[in-house]
Structures are given as C-alpha cells and as structure tokens.
Motif scaffolding. Structure first.
Motif: not given
Length: 475
Positions: A110-115, A122-126, A180-184, A458-460
């Motif tokens: 959600a954070r990545e989509i908001r950024r 916007v990545d539609q798959e995400s 989740l609502v707060a960061h949606m 971040d952890v990846e």
C-alpha cells in the motif's frame, strides 16, 4: 523455510518451522558495513548476544480446525480444561501470526502504491494484488471469528479462557484492519473495501461492548487498553511457549584456567625471587626495586596468559546452552547449543562467500556470526504435536548508535529547476542464513536490510542458493 521480516523499528524477526527431525542447525551471518567502526572493543560478543538476540519456541500444528472440534467436546464436558486452553491458545497464536505477516506485506504494498500515485506511475498489477489480498483478509478474518464463537464453552472453568482469547482476537483484528484502512491507497476502487473494513471494526467494537469484555474506563484510555491486550496476548502464548533454562558454558573450565595461569606465573615469580636473593644477597633498595618489577610483570602476564589459554580452550566450542521445558508438564523436551562471535570474511565457508559476493568497497565489513544446534525429543511433546516453531528476534539498536546523526542535502532537476532535498544517511546490512535439518536439502538465502539511525527502513530477499541468481546491483 525461513521467513525474515521487520518486527519494529529496530528489530528483525527470523522465524522457521521445524519438522520431526531431532537435530537442527542454524547459522546467521550479519554483514555490518565497515564505516560504522564496529569491533569487540566497542561491543563485546557477550554484550551483543545478551542484548540483541532473543529466541523462543512454541508448539506448532497443521490441524487448524482442531480447536473447533475441541470446543464442541468441551461444551459436552468431554475435554479437560488444560487441553482446551492449549488447543485454543494454539489456534489464536497461529491466527495472530498469519494475520501479522499478511498485514505487513499489504502495508508495504500500500505504501509503494501511494508513493507511485504521487509520481503518477501506478502499477496496476500491484493494485489488483493488493485489492484481492484485502478482500481475502476480510473474508478470512470474519470466517475465523465466526467459527470461533460458534460453540462457546458452558463450563465456567473454560469460559475464562474463551473470553480472554475472544476479547484479544476481536481487538487485534480491529487494529490490523484499521492500520490497513489508514494506509490504503486513495483510489476509488478501494472505497468499497475501506467501507467493509470500517463496518467490521464497528461490529467488533459493538460485540466487545455487548459481551462486557472491558470496562468503560479501560476502553476510554488507549494506553490502558493496549496494556491489557498485551497481557492477554502473553496469556495466550504461555501454554504453547516452551520454557527456557539458559546456562553459560565453561564456568568450571574458566576457574581452572585462572588457577593454572596464576600457578604458572607464580612459579616463575618465585624462581625469579630466589635467583635475586642469591645474586643480590641481603635485602637492599635494588632488591626491593627488582621485586617490584617482578610483581608488576606477574600482574601483566597473568591476565594475558589466562586470556590466551581461555581462547585456545574454548575455540569452536559452544558458549551457551538452552534447556527447553514443556510448560504444562514441566518435562524437558530438548536443548540447544549456541555460538556467537566476530568472523573474518576469509574464514567463512565457500558457499557463504559465494552467496555474499563482495566488491572492493565492502571488504571492510564486519561479520557477526550466530550459530545454534538444537536437539529435540518429539516423543516427549504433548500428544498431537510433533512440530515446533522458532522465532529469533535480532535487535540492531546497538548498531544504529554507531551511525552518524543528521541529514545531508542532495540536488536534482525538477521541471528545469534545481531542487534541494534533505535525505537521511542509510546503510546496507546483508543477512545470510543457512539451515540444515528442517528440509531435505540445506537452505541458504540472503536478505538486504536497509537501516538508518532511526531504524530499519526495508527488508528484501535478494538471493537463494541454487534457485536465485544475485545480480551486481544487489551487492
């Protein structure tokens, strides 16, 4: 399979499920950037181990619906209170763990989509993946809570266990959905899901009020409510978490080494005193000075000799031991040996070096190595349980204190104008984990951990032995 995730700002949680094999080995290598200046003089091995590493083990079962069956038996007075409590606690613990992991993954997406929305990329798959995950989460959470409440126990001895778990799961589910609502993302396609989450949260709050689970003064104070729920979670985890009896190894050997070093040094000092007496004769000022020099040398060489002998004797041997005890029957079910030390890159195994390929700029890295070897006795486990789940918490707050404070400015072009931005310095830690015993083949993987002074960013996961290739950009 090993899962690594960010627990909070300064802690990593490393979890794994252990199969029936009685012996398991785990190696954790943390590659710390050399510019932090980490050394044993700043943080000793014992200090880092005791302050930064916490290990816990719980019973684990694949029989997810077993507590629901037990609830029906309990309602018919066909199940003991201890068995009911254990089964229900395990059910709640596994639900909470799965919900936390799923929520963290969705919050990150959600954070990545908001950024990306701010950059109009916007990545539609995400977006589709997140929408599907949110819908599944709401369906599963409602279904699990509904099944849990379908057969409440009638026995007063069991009602208190059911009330505590039902109260906590209701509040916990509400908190996860509200996060989740707060960061949606702000897109209109998430509006129905947002409304559904809000409705579930309102329904759960009304349910707790109807059941009178919490006093009004507790619900009105977020701090008191949070503290009470933290206590309820500890009560849930208690019957399924194995007790630990830690023990530091080598205590008797350390005393023997100290005595031996003192005896050897005193023997040389006594021999030196006798030689001085024969050479200088009566006690003179020169004799007193020579005696003072001998005793000064004794104090210096005694400690050096003792430390050298101790390192030679304990080299490669475990430093700590944990005894695991069943909390319900107070019976030993296994033990674990542990090592922790600072390593040089050249002393690492070739497979670890291959997975952690280094460039010139990374040759000064300091390697922290934690190793454990456990041996469990499944025949002593509670009836119906053959697996355990281990959770290791790695706290890096001691390392973040070595990072420099403050921020620095960078410049970039935006619409033909030079724009200044303030950024925080970040460091890249590499985490390599190897496990043998839980799978048919040894498991080896690497994670990138991006850290700033304010915490883990971040952890990846970037590499896995035999399945994933590590690119140069991931170095």
């Amino acid at each position: 399979m090993i899962n690594v995730e960010r627990k909070n700002s300064f802690q990593l949680r490393i979890s794994r499920r252990l199969k029936e094999e009685t012996s398991h080995n785990l190696d954790i290598y943390l590659f710390v950037p050399g510019d932090l200046g980490l050394s044993t003089q700043l943080i000793s091995e014992e200090a880092f181990y005791h302050a930064a590493i916490q290990v816990s083990r719980t019973y684990y079962s694949d029989e997810y619906h077993l507590p629901l069956v037990h609830s029906r038996l309990a309602s018919r007075n066909q199940l003991s209170s201890d068995s009911y409590r254990l089964s229900l606690s395990l059910y709640a613990y596994q639900y909470v763990g799965a919900m936390e992991r799923n929520t963290q993954a969705m919050l990150k997406s959600a954070r990545e989509i908001r950024r990306s929305e701010d950059k109009h990329q916007v990545d539609q798959e995400s977006v589709h993946w997140l929408r599907d995950q949110l819908q599944q989460t709401s369906d599963l959470s409602e279904s699990i809570l509904r099944r849990l409440r379908r057969h409440p126990p009638r026995d007063e001895r069991l009602t208190k266990y059911f009330t505590n778990i039902d109260n906590y799961l209701s509040w916990f589910t509400e908190q996860q959905l509200l996060a989740l609502v707060a960061h949606m993302p702000r897109g209109g396609e998430f509006t129905p899901i947002r409304h559904r989450f809000v409705a579930i949260c309102q329904r759960e709050e009304a349910y707790r009020r109807e059941q009178e689970y919490n006093a009004e003064r507790v619900m009105a104070d977020p701090t008191r409510m949070s503290n009470k729920m933290r206590l309820l979670r500890r009560l849930i985890e208690y019957p399924i978490t194995l007790k630990q009896r830690p023990q530091e190894l080598g205590g008797g050997e350390q005393k023997a080494v100290k005595a031996l070093a003192t005896a050897v040094v005193m023997a040389f000092v006594s021999f030196g005193v006798l030689r001085l007496r024969d050479t200088l004769g009566d006690i003179t000022s020169l004799f007193v000075i020579a005696m003072a020099v001998l005793y000064a040398m004794r104090e210096v060489f005694k400690d050096d000799l003792r430390n050298t002998l101790w390192r030679w004797l304990r080299r490669g041997r475990p430093k700590w031991r944990r005894q695991y005890v069943d909390p319900n029957r107070n019976v030993s079910v296994g033990h674990q040996l542990e090592w922790f030390d600072y390593k040089r890159y050249s002393s690492l195994d070739p497979e670890i070096q291959r997975l952690r390929r280094r460039t010139v700029a990374q040759r000064e890295e300091v390697v922290l190595h934690y190793r454990s070897r456990s041996r469990m006795s499944p025949t002593r486990f509670l009836s119906g349980y053959e697996h355990t789940q281990e959770s290791l918490t790695l706290d890096i707050s001691m390392l973040t204190r070595l990072m420099s404070k403050g921020k620095y400015d960078i410049y970039r072009l935006k619409e033909g104008q030079a724009v200044r931005e303030s950024v925080e310095r970040r460091h890249l830690f590499n985490l390599v984990i190897r496990e043998t015993g839980s799978e048919d083949q040894p498991y080896l993987a690497r994670w990138k951990v991006v850290v700033s002074r304010s915490g883990i960013v971040d952890v990846e996961k970037v590499g896995e032995s035999g399945t994933a290739k590590v690119s140069e950009k991931d170095q």
